[in-house]
Design a protein around this motif. Structure first.
Motif, short mmCIF file in Angstrom:
data_model
loop_
_atom_site.label_atom_id
_atom_site.label_comp_id
_atom_site.label_asym_id
_atom_site.label_seq_id
_atom_site.Cartn_x
_atom_site.Cartn_y
_atom_site.Cartn_z
N MET A 99 0.83 -1.22 0.00
CA MET A 99 0.00 0.00 0.00
C MET A 99 0.86 1.26 0.00
SD MET A 99 -3.30 -1.01 2.28
CE MET A 99 -3.03 -2.59 3.04
N VAL A 100 1.97 1.21 0.69
CA VAL A 100 2.91 2.34 0.66
C VAL A 100 3.41 2.55 -0.77
CG1 VAL A 100 5.24 3.09 1.38
CG2 VAL A 100 3.63 2.18 3.08
N LEU A 101 3.80 1.47 -1.41
CA LEU A 101 4.29 1.56 -2.79
C LEU A 101 3.18 2.08 -3.71
CD1 LEU A 101 6.59 1.05 -4.76
CD2 LEU A 101 5.88 -1.35 -4.89
N ILE A 102 1.96 1.58 -3.55
CA ILE A 102 0.83 2.03 -4.36
C ILE A 102 0.61 3.53 -4.18
CG2 ILE A 102 -1.71 1.97 -4.48
CD1 ILE A 102 -1.47 -1.11 -4.02
N ASP A 103 0.67 4.00 -2.95
CA ASP A 103 0.47 5.43 -2.67
C ASP A 103 1.55 6.27 -3.35
OD1 ASP A 103 -1.26 7.15 -0.51
OD2 ASP A 103 0.74 7.99 -0.78
N ALA A 104 2.80 5.83 -3.19
CA ALA A 104 3.92 6.58 -3.76
C ALA A 104 3.84 6.63 -5.29
CB ALA A 104 5.26 5.97 -3.33
N ILE A 105 3.41 5.53 -5.91
CA ILE A 105 3.32 5.45 -7.37
C ILE A 105 2.12 6.25 -7.89
CG2 ILE A 105 2.80 3.91 -9.31
CD1 ILE A 105 4.35 1.71 -7.83
N THR A 106 0.96 6.06 -7.25
CA THR A 106 -0.28 6.63 -7.78
C THR A 106 -0.20 8.14 -7.89
OG1 THR A 106 -1.55 4.79 -6.88
CG2 THR A 106 -2.78 6.77 -7.46
N ARG A 107 0.34 8.81 -6.88
CA ARG A 107 0.38 10.27 -6.93
C ARG A 107 1.31 10.80 -8.03
NH1 ARG A 107 4.62 12.51 -4.65
NH2 ARG A 107 3.63 14.47 -4.09
N LEU A 108 2.17 9.92 -8.58
CA LEU A 108 3.09 10.34 -9.65
C LEU A 108 2.51 10.13 -11.05
CD1 LEU A 108 6.44 8.92 -8.21
CD2 LEU A 108 5.73 11.32 -8.30
N ILE A 109 1.37 9.44 -11.16
CA ILE A 109 0.76 9.21 -12.46
C ILE A 109 0.23 10.55 -12.99
CG2 ILE A 109 -1.09 8.01 -13.71
CD1 ILE A 109 -0.90 5.78 -11.56
N PRO A 110 0.58 10.92 -14.23
CA PRO A 110 0.15 12.21 -14.76
C PRO A 110 -1.37 12.39 -14.65
CG PRO A 110 1.75 11.19 -16.23
CD PRO A 110 1.44 10.17 -15.16
N GLY A 111 -1.79 13.56 -14.15
CA GLY A 111 -3.21 13.87 -14.04
C GLY A 111 -3.84 13.48 -12.72
N GLY B 263 -3.83 17.55 -8.78
CA GLY B 263 -4.21 18.78 -9.46
C GLY B 263 -2.99 19.67 -9.67
N ASP B 264 -3.18 20.83 -10.32
CA ASP B 264 -2.07 21.75 -10.55
C ASP B 264 -1.55 22.32 -9.24
OD1 ASP B 264 -2.28 21.32 -13.20
OD2 ASP B 264 -3.54 23.09 -13.59
N LYS B 265 -2.45 22.41 -8.27
CA LYS B 265 -2.13 23.09 -7.02
C LYS B 265 -0.92 22.50 -6.31
CE LYS B 265 -5.64 25.66 -4.48
NZ LYS B 265 -6.75 25.50 -3.55
N ASN B 266 -1.04 21.22 -5.96
CA ASN B 266 0.11 20.56 -5.34
C ASN B 266 0.83 19.71 -6.37
OD1 ASN B 266 -2.27 19.21 -5.31
ND2 ASN B 266 -2.09 18.41 -3.24
N SER B 267 1.17 20.33 -7.48
CA SER B 267 1.72 19.57 -8.61
C SER B 267 3.18 19.25 -8.38
CB SER B 267 1.53 20.31 -9.92
OG SER B 267 2.68 21.02 -10.24
N LEU B 268 3.74 18.49 -9.33
CA LEU B 268 5.05 17.86 -9.11
C LEU B 268 6.22 18.74 -9.55
CD1 LEU B 268 3.81 14.43 -10.42
CD2 LEU B 268 4.12 15.06 -8.03
#
Ligand code: 9D3
Length: 236
Positions: free
Chosen positions: A147-159, A162-167
């Motif tokens: 689940m940690v890995l899923i969380d870390a990966i998912t937030r990096l998927i484009p889109g 949002g733009d607000k806390n973007s990468l």
């Protein structure tokens, strides 16, 4: 991206995957999860997923057969699309932002959650493409690490974010810890917010934030300031 998870505790994933950013990422169609109950891939009436170790000793070892059967079934549905099979285990490479970034670019990931004293070595050698640990402490299984890995990966998927806390912002600041944050009220139980933040002078505010981020990093995480060490630790 499709993430397949092989686990003996499928219910553990329900709460985590159905909240917050991961929930929204699924709603937006950016990621889809298939949680597989390993016991469904056993063929005996007791649905046994573990057995005694050859050579003797305490504890149990996860049997190879259900894991191979499950992963092979998953792969047969990928229609040849590229996928990577990752075993979550304490002996794996320690998870870093760089590993998460690499994995976020794939179309399919299969996560195998280890348990008991470990999994049969043939899973490691003949089924997994990589092994990942989330750090040097002992957990009871690979579910929370998955689940940690899923969380870390998912937030990096484009889109997904949002733009607000973007990468962009993150990569710009990536080699420093964050500056202190404050919100209202400016006086909370007689504890004041630094005056500069109330000044409206944006160049002074920016200078203050950089100074704070640098001194905080030097104090707590000097390793982040050394490019060689950063690369060695997979922070780039
Ligand atoms: C009692 C057996 N342990 C000897 C010290 C080995 C062991 C096997 C399996 C310890 C923990 C586990 C269960 N943990 C994981 O499967 C695991 C894990 C972890 O414990 N810490 C950090 N990352 C991970 S990824 C998977």
């Amino acid at each position: 991206m499709i993430i397949d998870v092989v686990t003996i505790f499928p219910k553990m994933f329900d709460a985590v995957l159905n909240e917050s950013i991961i929930k929204r990422a699924q709603a937006k169609g950016k990621v889809k999860f298939h949680i597989h109950d390993l016991r469904d891939y056993t063929s005996d009436k007791h649905r046994k997923v573990d057995d005694r170790p050859f050579g003797g000793g305490a504890g149990m070892v996860m049997r190879p057969e259900p894991i191979f059967n499950c992963v092979e079934k998953i792969k047969s549905k990928l229609k040849g699309r590229e996928s990577k099979t990752i075993l979550l285990c304490p002996q794996g490479r320690k998870l870093t932002q760089a590993i998460a970034k690499g994995l976020s670019k794939l179309n399919n990931i299969i996560l195998i959650c280890g348990h008991y004293e470990g999994v049969d070595e043939r899973v490691r050698k003949n089924l997994a493409d990589a092994e990942v640990s989330i750090g040097d402490y002992v957990l009871t299984g690979g579910e929370l690490p998955a689940m940690v890995l899923i969380d870390a990966i998912t937030r990096l998927i484009p889109g997904v974010l949002g733009d607000k806390n973007s990468l962009n912002f993150e990569s710009f600041e990536g080699n420093l810890l964050e500056h202190p944050h404050y919100t209202r009220p400016s006086n909370f139980r007689k504890i004041e917010v630094p005056k500069v933040l109330l000044s409206g002078d944006h160049s002074r505010i920016e200078a203050w934030r950089i100074k704070e981020a640098e001194s905080r990093t030097r104090e707590r995480r000097p390793d982040l300031l050394l490019p060689k060490l950063r690369r060695k630790n997979g922070q780039d």
